[in-house]
Design a protein around this motif. Sequence first.
Motif, PDB file in Angstrom:
ATOM      1  N   ASP A   7      45.130 -53.072   9.882  1.00  0.00           N
ATOM      2  CA  ASP A   7      45.817 -51.872  10.389  1.00  0.00           C
ATOM      3  C   ASP A   7      45.741 -50.738   9.366  1.00  0.00           C
ATOM      4  OD1 ASP A   7      46.464 -53.039  12.758  1.00  0.00           O
ATOM      5  OD2 ASP A   7      48.281 -53.967  11.934  1.00  0.00           O
ATOM      6  N   THR A   8      45.929 -51.086   8.083  1.00  0.00           N
ATOM      7  CA  THR A   8      45.824 -50.065   7.032  1.00  0.00           C
ATOM      8  C   THR A   8      44.409 -49.512   7.016  1.00  0.00           C
ATOM      9  OG1 THR A   8      47.268 -51.503   5.777  1.00  0.00           O
ATOM     10  CG2 THR A   8      46.302 -49.645   4.585  1.00  0.00           C
ATOM     11  N   ALA A   9      43.438 -50.437   7.128  1.00  0.00           N
ATOM     12  CA  ALA A   9      42.033 -49.999   7.099  1.00  0.00           C
ATOM     13  C   ALA A   9      41.724 -49.092   8.273  1.00  0.00           C
ATOM     14  CB  ALA A   9      41.116 -51.212   7.113  1.00  0.00           C
ATOM     15  N   LYS A  10      42.295 -49.415   9.444  1.00  0.00           N
ATOM     16  CA  LYS A  10      42.031 -48.591  10.627  1.00  0.00           C
ATOM     17  C   LYS A  10      42.691 -47.217  10.511  1.00  0.00           C
ATOM     18  CE  LYS A  10      40.692 -51.784  14.217  1.00  0.00           C
ATOM     19  NZ  LYS A  10      41.071 -52.512  15.423  1.00  0.00           N
ATOM     20  N   SER A  11      43.861 -47.170   9.881  1.00  0.00           N
ATOM     21  CA  SER A  11      44.475 -45.849   9.724  1.00  0.00           C
ATOM     22  C   SER A  11      43.681 -45.023   8.706  1.00  0.00           C
ATOM     23  CB  SER A  11      45.955 -45.960   9.351  1.00  0.00           C
ATOM     24  OG  SER A  11      46.079 -46.355   8.026  1.00  0.00           O
ATOM     25  N   ASN A  12      43.080 -45.702   7.718  1.00  0.00           N
ATOM     26  CA  ASN A  12      42.210 -44.989   6.771  1.00  0.00           C
ATOM     27  C   ASN A  12      40.973 -44.438   7.457  1.00  0.00           C
ATOM     28  OD1 ASN A  12      43.734 -45.276   4.524  1.00  0.00           O
ATOM     29  ND2 ASN A  12      42.632 -47.038   3.712  1.00  0.00           N
ATOM     30  N   LEU A  13      40.577 -45.115   8.523  1.00  0.00           N
ATOM     31  CA  LEU A  13      39.398 -44.691   9.283  1.00  0.00           C
ATOM     32  C   LEU A  13      39.525 -43.230   9.714  1.00  0.00           C
ATOM     33  CD1 LEU A  13      36.787 -45.564  10.892  1.00  0.00           C
ATOM     34  CD2 LEU A  13      38.311 -46.211  12.740  1.00  0.00           C
ATOM     35  N   GLU A  14      40.764 -42.842  10.066  1.00  0.00           N
ATOM     36  CA  GLU A  14      40.982 -41.464  10.534  1.00  0.00           C
ATOM     37  C   GLU A  14      40.652 -40.435   9.452  1.00  0.00           C
ATOM     38  OE1 GLU A  14      44.862 -41.128  12.295  1.00  0.00           O
ATOM     39  OE2 GLU A  14      44.383 -42.819  13.596  1.00  0.00           O
ATOM     40  N   SER A  15      40.985 -40.749   8.195  1.00  0.00           N
ATOM     41  CA  SER A  15      40.699 -39.756   7.158  1.00  0.00           C
ATOM     42  C   SER A  15      39.350 -39.959   6.495  1.00  0.00           C
ATOM     43  CB  SER A  15      41.809 -39.774   6.103  1.00  0.00           C
ATOM     44  OG  SER A  15      41.919 -41.066   5.566  1.00  0.00           O
ATOM     45  N   THR A  16      38.903 -41.206   6.371  1.00  0.00           N
ATOM     46  CA  THR A  16      37.647 -41.441   5.638  1.00  0.00           C
ATOM     47  C   THR A  16      36.436 -41.448   6.558  1.00  0.00           C
ATOM     48  OG1 THR A  16      37.832 -43.829   5.881  1.00  0.00           O
ATOM     49  CG2 THR A  16      38.789 -42.867   3.895  1.00  0.00           C
ATOM     50  N   GLY A  17      36.634 -41.760   7.839  1.00  0.00           N
ATOM     51  CA  GLY A  17      35.490 -41.838   8.756  1.00  0.00           C
ATOM     52  C   GLY A  17      34.842 -43.210   8.772  1.00  0.00           C
ATOM     53  N   PHE A  18      35.225 -44.099   7.851  1.00  0.00           N
ATOM     54  CA  PHE A  18      34.669 -45.461   7.908  1.00  0.00           C
ATOM     55  C   PHE A  18      35.767 -46.479   7.660  1.00  0.00           C
ATOM     56  CE2 PHE A  18      34.632 -46.554   3.416  1.00  0.00           C
ATOM     57  CZ  PHE A  18      34.622 -45.321   2.793  1.00  0.00           C
ATOM     58  N   LEU A  19      35.480 -47.706   8.070  1.00  0.00           N
ATOM     59  CA  LEU A  19      36.452 -48.785   7.952  1.00  0.00           C
ATOM     60  C   LEU A  19      36.384 -49.368   6.539  1.00  0.00           C
ATOM     61  CD1 LEU A  19      38.302 -49.968  10.119  1.00  0.00           C
ATOM     62  CD2 LEU A  19      36.558 -51.652  10.612  1.00  0.00           C
ATOM     63  N   ASP A  20      37.410 -49.109   5.721  1.00  0.00           N
ATOM     64  CA  ASP A  20      37.313 -49.522   4.313  1.00  0.00           C
ATOM     65  C   ASP A  20      38.024 -50.843   4.053  1.00  0.00           C
ATOM     66  OD1 ASP A  20      39.752 -48.444   4.789  1.00  0.00           O
ATOM     67  OD2 ASP A  20      39.968 -47.530   2.816  1.00  0.00           O
ATOM     68  N   LEU A  21      37.389 -51.923   4.475  1.00  0.00           N
ATOM     69  CA  LEU A  21      37.913 -53.249   4.191  1.00  0.00           C
ATOM     70  C   LEU A  21      37.145 -53.827   3.006  1.00  0.00           C
ATOM     71  CD1 LEU A  21      38.122 -54.442   7.860  1.00  0.00           C
ATOM     72  CD2 LEU A  21      40.067 -54.218   6.326  1.00  0.00           C
ATOM     73  N   GLU A  22      37.764 -54.796   2.371  1.00  0.00           N
ATOM     74  CA  GLU A  22      37.086 -55.393   1.229  1.00  0.00           C
ATOM     75  C   GLU A  22      36.169 -56.508   1.725  1.00  0.00           C
ATOM     76  OE1 GLU A  22      39.062 -57.652  -2.243  1.00  0.00           O
ATOM     77  OE2 GLU A  22      39.464 -55.510  -2.523  1.00  0.00           O
ATOM     78  N   ILE A  23      34.958 -56.536   1.211  1.00  0.00           N
ATOM     79  CA  ILE A  23      34.009 -57.565   1.654  1.00  0.00           C
ATOM     80  C   ILE A  23      33.826 -58.598   0.555  1.00  0.00           C
ATOM     81  CG2 ILE A  23      31.627 -57.989   2.376  1.00  0.00           C
ATOM     82  CD1 ILE A  23      31.517 -55.183   3.456  1.00  0.00           C
ATOM     83  N   ASP A  24      33.832 -59.876   0.949  1.00  0.00           N
ATOM     84  CA  ASP A  24      33.569 -60.968   0.022  1.00  0.00           C
ATOM     85  C   ASP A  24      32.163 -60.783  -0.552  1.00  0.00           C
ATOM     86  OD1 ASP A  24      32.954 -63.345  -1.179  1.00  0.00           O
ATOM     87  OD2 ASP A  24      33.942 -64.583   0.342  1.00  0.00           O
ATOM     88  N   THR A  25      32.065 -60.712  -1.877  1.00  0.00           N
ATOM     89  CA  THR A  25      30.753 -60.431  -2.485  1.00  0.00           C
ATOM     90  C   THR A  25      29.760 -61.582  -2.278  1.00  0.00           C
ATOM     91  OG1 THR A  25      31.740 -61.137  -4.561  1.00  0.00           O
ATOM     92  CG2 THR A  25      31.479 -58.758  -4.238  1.00  0.00           C
ATOM     93  N   ASP A  26      30.273 -62.789  -1.943  1.00  0.00           N
ATOM     94  CA  ASP A  26      29.365 -63.931  -1.700  1.00  0.00           C
ATOM     95  C   ASP A  26      28.735 -63.892  -0.313  1.00  0.00           C
ATOM     96  OD1 ASP A  26      29.819 -64.953  -4.150  1.00  0.00           O
ATOM     97  OD2 ASP A  26      31.470 -66.269  -3.506  1.00  0.00           O
TER      98      ASP A  26
END
Length: 336
Positions: A7-26
């Motif tokens: 939900d936090t990531a989706k609300s960030n979508l409005e200001s950043t234009g992309f979905l900023d979730l953390e991705i497992d580096t593996d």
Amino acid sequence: MAVINIDTAKSNLESTGFLDLEIDTDLDLFHEIERLKKEKNAVILAHYYQEPDIQDVADYIGDSLGLAQQAEKTKADIIVFAGVHFMAETAKILNPTKKVLLPDLKAGCSLSDSAPPELFRKFREKYPDHIVISYINCSAGIKALSDIICTSSNAKAIVDSLPPQQPIIFAPDKNLGAFINKQTGRNMVLWNGACMVHEIFSLEKITKLKAKHPMAKVIAHPECEDPVLKVADYIGSTTQLLKFTEKDPSTEYIVVTETGILHQMEKNSPGKTFIPAPPNNSCACNDCPHMKLNTLEKLYLCMEYEQPELIMDETLRKAALKPIQRMLEISKQAGL
Ligand code: 13P
Ligand code: SF4
């Protein structure tokens, strides 16, 4: 996979234009993207200016015309558009019932931005007897004010399809418009727009490069300015440039367009050398900052969460559809 609150990531979508979730580096993103394509019946359409990793996972890589043609005929439920906003918007205009995703909604286009619809409407009103041909690199608002859309692959064929006496407004790219005026002997009225990437190539540096590599052919995109086009051995859209290098007997090329295209050129002609033309600054090659906003990580996230999605007003979509359909029909008739 380590995921922060959606939900936090989706609300960030409005200001950043992309979905900023953390991705497992593996995580193997190539494998995950292939899995998501199958699970969701999704197709990835990518422009040649995308980063190499994105081109390598795409189902189709092409120029603006090829991408619009693919978008028109795809049977996929989801179109993931690895390109810029006007390209994804064109796919949505052609596919109102499909979900169209763009990894970064902020991936715009300076050329498209150079033509605000309200100003263009007033400009068009000054030429009531003119037909409007607009380059596909424009917003849906401009498309809705146009009679026919064109791309750099079919611009000449579209112009040639009109009677020689027909007055024409060409928008928004003044460089492509001037190039087509020269090719056809027309005197189209040009909107004063340009692409930031193709306008800043340095003629001086290209001339110096050519002196260092006398056997290299200069190949350029018609969005470049006239003095640069004058020194080019071949001028064409990205697909036309790529095909030229595959068939042409030379082994060295100075490539005057966005550097993303070099990936396919090098793949398709492994024995040849491709030198990116330098811009008028300290850089050695010229990247489109809008195209390069998309990354493999953002591509993966947008497929996993089906965000950001391109949503359009239906009245605007219908108005923008007609000139695109006209372009696709004329292109078909011309065998393009
Ligand atoms: P084409 O895809 O028609 O070659 O145009 C290049 C471009 O600038 C796309 O933004
Ligand atoms: Fe727009 Fe130029 Fe970038 Fe193409 S290369 S998306 S025309 S700014």
